[in-house]
Design a protein around this motif. Structure first.
Motif, PDB file in Angstrom:
ATOM      1  N   LEU A 144      19.621  -5.130 123.939  1.00  0.00           N
ATOM      2  CA  LEU A 144      19.776  -3.828 124.603  1.00  0.00           C
ATOM      3  C   LEU A 144      21.193  -3.637 125.123  1.00  0.00           C
ATOM      4  N   GLU A 145      21.788  -4.710 125.605  1.00  0.00           N
ATOM      5  CA  GLU A 145      23.175  -4.636 126.085  1.00  0.00           C
ATOM      6  C   GLU A 145      24.141  -4.412 124.914  1.00  0.00           C
ATOM      7  N   LEU A 146      23.920  -5.133 123.808  1.00  0.00           N
ATOM      8  CA  LEU A 146      24.771  -4.970 122.629  1.00  0.00           C
ATOM      9  C   LEU A 146      24.682  -3.557 122.059  1.00  0.00           C
ATOM     10  N   LEU A 147      23.472  -2.986 122.099  1.00  0.00           N
ATOM     11  CA  LEU A 147      23.263  -1.659 121.519  1.00  0.00           C
ATOM     12  C   LEU A 147      24.106  -0.573 122.195  1.00  0.00           C
ATOM     13  N   SER A 155      28.109   2.923 114.893  1.00  0.00           N
ATOM     14  CA  SER A 155      28.265   3.065 113.446  1.00  0.00           C
ATOM     15  C   SER A 155      27.489   1.963 112.736  1.00  0.00           C
ATOM     16  N   TYR A 156      27.376   2.126 111.419  1.00  0.00           N
ATOM     17  CA  TYR A 156      26.742   1.090 110.586  1.00  0.00           C
ATOM     18  C   TYR A 156      27.475  -0.237 110.727  1.00  0.00           C
ATOM     19  N   ASP A 157      28.807  -0.201 110.672  1.00  0.00           N
ATOM     20  CA  ASP A 157      29.576  -1.440 110.795  1.00  0.00           C
ATOM     21  C   ASP A 157      29.344  -2.102 112.146  1.00  0.00           C
ATOM     22  N   ASP A 158      29.270  -1.287 113.205  1.00  0.00           N
ATOM     23  CA  ASP A 158      28.976  -1.841 114.538  1.00  0.00           C
ATOM     24  C   ASP A 158      27.627  -2.561 114.522  1.00  0.00           C
ATOM     25  N   PHE A 159      26.624  -1.888 113.971  1.00  0.00           N
ATOM     26  CA  PHE A 159      25.271  -2.466 113.987  1.00  0.00           C
ATOM     27  C   PHE A 159      25.229  -3.754 113.186  1.00  0.00           C
ATOM     28  N   GLN A 160      25.882  -3.764 112.018  1.00  0.00           N
ATOM     29  CA  GLN A 160      25.903  -4.969 111.195  1.00  0.00           C
ATOM     30  C   GLN A 160      26.630  -6.107 111.903  1.00  0.00           C
ATOM     31  N   HIS A 161      27.822  -5.842 112.401  1.00  0.00           N
ATOM     32  CA  HIS A 161      28.641  -6.902 112.966  1.00  0.00           C
ATOM     33  C   HIS A 161      28.092  -7.438 114.291  1.00  0.00           C
ATOM     34  N   LYS A 162      27.473  -6.563 115.069  1.00  0.00           N
ATOM     35  CA  LYS A 162      27.005  -6.996 116.389  1.00  0.00           C
ATOM     36  C   LYS A 162      25.532  -7.410 116.408  1.00  0.00           C
ATOM     37  N   ILE A 163      24.708  -6.742 115.611  1.00  0.00           N
ATOM     38  CA  ILE A 163      23.266  -6.993 115.674  1.00  0.00           C
ATOM     39  C   ILE A 163      22.759  -7.770 114.459  1.00  0.00           C
ATOM     40  N   PHE A 180      16.287   0.403 109.478  1.00  0.00           N
ATOM     41  CA  PHE A 180      16.816   0.312 108.112  1.00  0.00           C
ATOM     42  C   PHE A 180      17.994   1.264 107.905  1.00  0.00           C
ATOM     43  N   LYS A 181      17.896   2.489 108.424  1.00  0.00           N
ATOM     44  CA  LYS A 181      19.000   3.431 108.206  1.00  0.00           C
ATOM     45  C   LYS A 181      20.221   3.051 109.035  1.00  0.00           C
ATOM     46  N   LEU A 182      20.032   2.350 110.133  1.00  0.00           N
ATOM     47  CA  LEU A 182      21.176   1.785 110.860  1.00  0.00           C
ATOM     48  C   LEU A 182      21.803   0.633 110.077  1.00  0.00           C
ATOM     49  N   ASN A 183      20.989   0.011 109.216  1.00  0.00           N
ATOM     50  CA  ASN A 183      21.457  -1.108 108.398  1.00  0.00           C
ATOM     51  C   ASN A 183      21.937  -0.671 107.013  1.00  0.00           C
TER      52      ASN A 183
END
Length: 376
Positions: A60-63, A68-76, A153-156
């Motif tokens: 939740l803190e990372l979110l 962006s997609y790159d943010d979600f991939q790299h952080k989550i 999935f769409k975030l990924n």
């Protein structure tokens, strides 16, 4: 061909405000994140419960910093989730062929398909670790019935393939999909695509020419030849090899029932259960082999499919259980040097509770990659 990405927002990965809105929805449902944490962190008791809750708080803190997609991939996804999956469910995770990937080019990776989530996710993870551009991925809408899964999935980077449509609508949608694929690759982004619709349940990895034909439907309107489109897509075959398939028995039961009854109706949450099982259960060693870009003058979908198959079959990593099952079916020990030290008794004991048809299907599913490798 003009490419207005907004015309494809129903099938394309989230961008801009859609990313922010999805993050809000996910953050407002910590109980669903906890269910996800339960898939990753196995066990029982107060200590495990505390770890899961800590994981949710951390996510939740990372979110808060994902836009962006790159943010979600790299952080989550690659930055956290897949690290846990690899550490907890694999003896090793290895990759070959990354040196062939030019960061200044974009590719269509066509892969064999064994796991609903991990086939593409692990390729992305390998690209992430090597500081290579990541992939968008094609996935059927039958897997995305819940808003939480659709958002994840769409975030990924999911590209939604609409499955159950009337014939004419399906053709129109396939042309749209083709346009999106082609223009996305020309625009500098990688895409992952399974070699056929649905996972390989029998261990036979075969590319459906219809998948290749789809690539041409959109750009052919601009008078491009089939050969030009294939060259411009920079197709790279990818073979992913799981030493142990957590869903092997489930797949076998589904296929045997289909053969016996003529059809198989999945239960409402069956795909989700398969996803979770694939993520959390033991996979042993896992290897991804990245093949060579198709650069020939290909004239037909069948010709492209044949070359993709050739590379997947020859690059597939054959584990000791594959060779053992191959010999077992032939009542032979011809290849015993390839499975020295393999616990044959434990493997057979793990499937002895199954009826004969299901057990035979499981053994064949592990033996079939050897047959494909040998050209049988």
């Amino acid at each position: 061909m003009n490419f207005d990405r907004s015309q494809y927002s129903d099938i394309a990965p989230y961008v801009g405000k859609d990313v922010d809105d999805a993050i809000v929805r996910i953050s407002n449902n910590p109980q669903l994140l906890y269910a996800f944490a339960s898939a990753l962190i196995k066990g029982e008791g107060a200590e495990v419960e505390a770890k899961r809750k800590q994981f949710v708080v951390y996510v939740l803190e990372l979110l808060k910093s994902v836009h962006s997609y790159d943010d979600f991939q790299h952080k989550i996804t690659s930055g956290l989730f897949l690290k846990v999956v690899v550490a907890n469910t694999m003896e090793s995770f290895t990759v070959s062929g990354l040196e062939k990937i030019d960061n200044n080019k974009s590719y269509l990776f066509i892969s064999n398909h064994r796991d609903i989530v991990l086939d593409c996710a692990l390729l992305d993870y390998a690209l992430f670790l090597a500081n290579k551009p990541l992939c968008e991925m094609a996935i059927g809408d039958n897997l995305l019935k819940h808003q939480f899964l659709l958002d994840l999935f769409k975030l990924n980077g999911a590209i939604i393939v609409k499955r159950d449509l009337p014939v004419r609508e399906k053709y129109i949608e396939t042309v749209r999909l083709s346009e999106y694929f082609y223009n996305t690759i020309q625009g500098g982004k990688n895409i992952w695509l399974a070699q056929k619709s649905g996972r390989s349940k029998d261990g036979i990895d075969v590319t459906h020419p219809a998948i290749i034909k789809m690539l041409y439907l959109g750009p052919k309107k601009d008078k491009l030849s089939f050969s030009e489109v294939i060259k411009n897509c920079h197709i790279v075959p990818v073979a992913i090899s799981y030493e142990n398939d957590p869903n092997a028995i489930n797949k076998a039961r589904e296929e045997v029932k289909t053969k016996e009854e003529g059809s198989y109706s999945k239960k409402p949450m069956e795909d989700v259960i398969s996803m979770i099982k694939g993520i959390r259960e033991w996979k042993g060693r896992v290897h991804i082999a990245i093949g060579d870009e198709l650069t020939g003058d290909y004239q037909t979908p069948e010709g492209v499919a044949k070359e993709v198959d050739r590379q997947i079959h020859t690059n597939y990593t054959l584990w000791p259980n594959n060779w053992f099952c191959y010999d077992y079916l032939k009542s032979s020990d011809e290849n015993k040097s390839k499975y020295e030290g393999f616990d044959k008794d434990a493997f057979l004991a793990s499937i002895n509770h199954l009826n004969d048809e299901v057990k035979d299907f499981v053994i064949n599913s592990y033996a079939n990659p050897v047959k494909s490798f040998l050209g049988e």
